[in-house]
Motif scaffolding. Structure first.
Motif, short mmCIF file in Angstrom:
data_model
loop_
_atom_site.label_atom_id
_atom_site.label_comp_id
_atom_site.label_asym_id
_atom_site.label_seq_id
_atom_site.Cartn_x
_atom_site.Cartn_y
_atom_site.Cartn_z
N THR A 26 -4.44 -13.92 29.93
CA THR A 26 -4.54 -15.39 29.97
C THR A 26 -5.17 -15.96 28.69
OG1 THR A 26 -6.68 -15.22 31.12
CG2 THR A 26 -4.69 -15.46 32.48
N ARG A 27 -5.82 -15.11 27.88
CA ARG A 27 -6.46 -15.62 26.67
C ARG A 27 -6.37 -14.58 25.55
NH1 ARG A 27 -12.83 -17.28 26.28
NH2 ARG A 27 -13.06 -15.07 26.85
N LEU A 28 -6.11 -15.06 24.34
CA LEU A 28 -6.10 -14.21 23.16
C LEU A 28 -7.28 -14.58 22.27
CD1 LEU A 28 -2.32 -14.24 22.16
CD2 LEU A 28 -3.53 -12.55 23.55
N ILE A 29 -7.93 -13.56 21.71
CA ILE A 29 -9.03 -13.76 20.77
C ILE A 29 -8.57 -13.22 19.42
CG2 ILE A 29 -11.45 -13.26 20.26
CD1 ILE A 29 -11.78 -12.73 23.31
N ASP A 30 -8.31 -14.12 18.50
CA ASP A 30 -7.73 -13.78 17.20
C ASP A 30 -8.81 -13.22 16.28
OD1 ASP A 30 -6.31 -13.59 14.87
OD2 ASP A 30 -5.56 -15.66 14.93
N LEU A 31 -8.63 -11.96 15.85
CA LEU A 31 -9.62 -11.32 14.97
C LEU A 31 -9.35 -11.61 13.50
CD1 LEU A 31 -9.92 -7.80 16.66
CD2 LEU A 31 -11.27 -9.86 17.09
N SER A 32 -8.16 -12.10 13.18
CA SER A 32 -7.83 -12.32 11.78
C SER A 32 -8.68 -13.42 11.16
CB SER A 32 -6.35 -12.67 11.64
OG SER A 32 -6.05 -13.92 12.24
N THR A 33 -9.21 -14.32 11.97
CA THR A 33 -10.02 -15.42 11.45
C THR A 33 -11.44 -15.01 11.09
OG1 THR A 33 -10.54 -16.07 13.73
CG2 THR A 33 -8.67 -17.16 12.67
N LEU A 34 -11.81 -13.77 11.40
CA LEU A 34 -13.16 -13.30 11.08
C LEU A 34 -13.32 -13.00 9.58
CD1 LEU A 34 -13.69 -11.03 14.20
CD2 LEU A 34 -14.99 -13.10 13.65
N GLY A 35 -12.22 -12.89 8.87
CA GLY A 35 -12.28 -12.78 7.41
C GLY A 35 -12.84 -11.48 6.88
N TRP A 36 -12.59 -10.37 7.55
CA TRP A 36 -13.09 -9.08 7.08
C TRP A 36 -12.38 -8.65 5.81
CZ3 TRP A 36 -12.30 -6.73 12.62
CH2 TRP A 36 -13.30 -7.24 13.47
N GLU A 37 -13.12 -8.13 4.85
CA GLU A 37 -12.54 -7.57 3.63
C GLU A 37 -11.70 -6.35 3.99
OE1 GLU A 37 -11.76 -7.56 -0.40
OE2 GLU A 37 -12.97 -9.02 0.71
N PRO A 38 -10.43 -6.30 3.61
CA PRO A 38 -9.56 -5.21 4.08
C PRO A 38 -10.03 -3.82 3.66
CG PRO A 38 -8.25 -6.99 3.16
CD PRO A 38 -9.68 -7.30 2.83
N LEU A 39 -10.41 -3.67 2.38
CA LEU A 39 -10.76 -2.36 1.84
C LEU A 39 -11.96 -2.47 0.93
CD1 LEU A 39 -7.09 -1.44 0.98
CD2 LEU A 39 -8.46 -0.21 2.67
N GLN A 40 -12.92 -1.57 1.11
CA GLN A 40 -14.10 -1.53 0.26
C GLN A 40 -14.39 -0.09 -0.13
OE1 GLN A 40 -17.41 -4.40 1.35
NE2 GLN A 40 -16.32 -4.39 3.30
N ALA A 41 -14.27 0.19 -1.42
CA ALA A 41 -14.54 1.52 -1.93
C ALA A 41 -15.92 1.53 -2.59
CB ALA A 41 -13.48 1.93 -2.94
N ASN A 42 -16.69 2.58 -2.32
CA ASN A 42 -18.00 2.72 -2.95
C ASN A 42 -18.33 4.20 -3.09
OD1 ASN A 42 -19.04 3.60 -0.38
ND2 ASN A 42 -19.17 1.43 0.22
N ASP A 43 -19.56 4.51 -3.47
CA ASP A 43 -19.91 5.91 -3.72
C ASP A 43 -20.07 6.73 -2.44
OD1 ASP A 43 -22.23 4.78 -2.78
OD2 ASP A 43 -23.45 5.28 -4.54
N LYS A 44 -19.91 6.08 -1.28
CA LYS A 44 -19.95 6.80 -0.01
C LYS A 44 -18.56 7.04 0.58
CE LYS A 44 -24.55 5.15 1.28
NZ LYS A 44 -25.37 4.42 2.31
N GLY A 45 -17.55 6.42 -0.01
CA GLY A 45 -16.20 6.61 0.50
C GLY A 45 -15.45 5.30 0.59
#
Length: 273
Positions: free
Chosen positions: A43-62
């Motif tokens: 009966t209800r959808l909660i859209d996660l795309s609007t949370l604005g998460w960075e798709p990919l983040q590379a750093n010295d940990k992986g």
């Protein structure tokens, strides 16, 4: 497909704006499965795309992959030269039975949470020791290996109201040599077996079996085993739990898995990249 039982759509922009979970809710990321068939209990959808998460983040940990990262975004990732396992990303992306339209919408987290045996993001993240970050309702969270998260076809450890937030691939896994094998009954068919081998700098070998089994299986060795030893470990570990559907009979899936396992062993043992 129209979802004619939906009477509300929430579009939160931060975690504290996520609505309280209730019966009839579903989280919406890419929606490629959600909109593919009737969802009469929703009966209800909660859209996660609007949370604005960075798709990919590379750093010295992986590498940190947001659950909402699309397959197209993941495929275009340019890894540091030292991450010699990175070709595995493209190989698994291309193991999808999906058009470019699906690539641009379907998400990494959605593929894992769908938990189908042929889910190639399950194969990728399991083989590279991926760990899921799961948000619980409220402010809690927990972490779990992808290998332990998937229990079987459309079955996993996700609890009511939990959200898959991200998948972490550790640096150690990204610097291993890899070998990849995949087969389908037809040229554009769903994977019947998808097998990945990894070898670290100290000689430790891991074989990950997916698609031919209902859930991922991993076989770890301190050094490269013999072919007979590897075959025996696979047979005893899977113990006849081969997947059976229209995309492949259990006997064929077993034969292809064992054949690929020996090929991978020879490839990594011979020094080929």
């Amino acid at each position: 497909m129209d979802l004619n039982t939906i009477n509300a759509i929430e579009r939160p922009t931060s975690r504290d704006m996520l609505p309280t979970w209730r019966a009839g809710d579903a989280y919406l990321a890419g929606g490629t499965w959600l909109f593919s068939e009737p969802q009469n209990k929703l009966t209800r959808l909660i859209d996660l795309s609007t949370l604005g998460w960075e798709p990919l983040q590379a750093n010295d940990k992986g590498l940190e992959i947001a659950a909402t990262c699309t397959i197209a975004q993941l495929d275009t990732f340019s890894a540091p030269p030292a991450w010699i396992a990175s070709p595995l990303i493209g190989q698994c992306c291309r193991a999808f039975l999906a058009s470019f339209k699906i690539w641009n919408v379907a998400t990494v987290g959605g593929n894992i949470c769908m938990s189908l045996p042929a889910g190639p993001m399950i194969s990728l993240t399991t083989a590279l020791d991926g760990e899921l970050l799961l948000w619980a309702p409220g402010s809690g969270q927990r972490r779990m290996r992808v290998a332990d998260f998937v229990k079987g076809p459309v079955s996993n450890e996700l609890r009511p109201g939990e959200i898959a937030r991200a998948i972490h691939l550790p640096l150690a896994a990204l610097t291993r040599r890899t070998a990849f094998r995949q087969v389908s009954l037809t040229n554009i068919g769903r994977s019947g077996a998808l097998i990945i081998g990894t070898l670290d700098q100290k000689g430790a070998f891991v074989l990950t079996v997916t698609a031919s089994t209902p859930k991922p299986y991993q076989f770890r060795f301190d050094a490269l085993p013999g072919g007979n030893e590897l075959t025996a470990r696979i047979d005893s570990g899977i113990a006849g739990n081969w997947f059976d559907d229209i995309h492949g009979l259990p006997a064929w899936r077993r034969d292809m898995t064992l054949h690929f396992a020996r090929e991978i062993l020879a490839e990594l043992g011979g020094g080929a990249r």
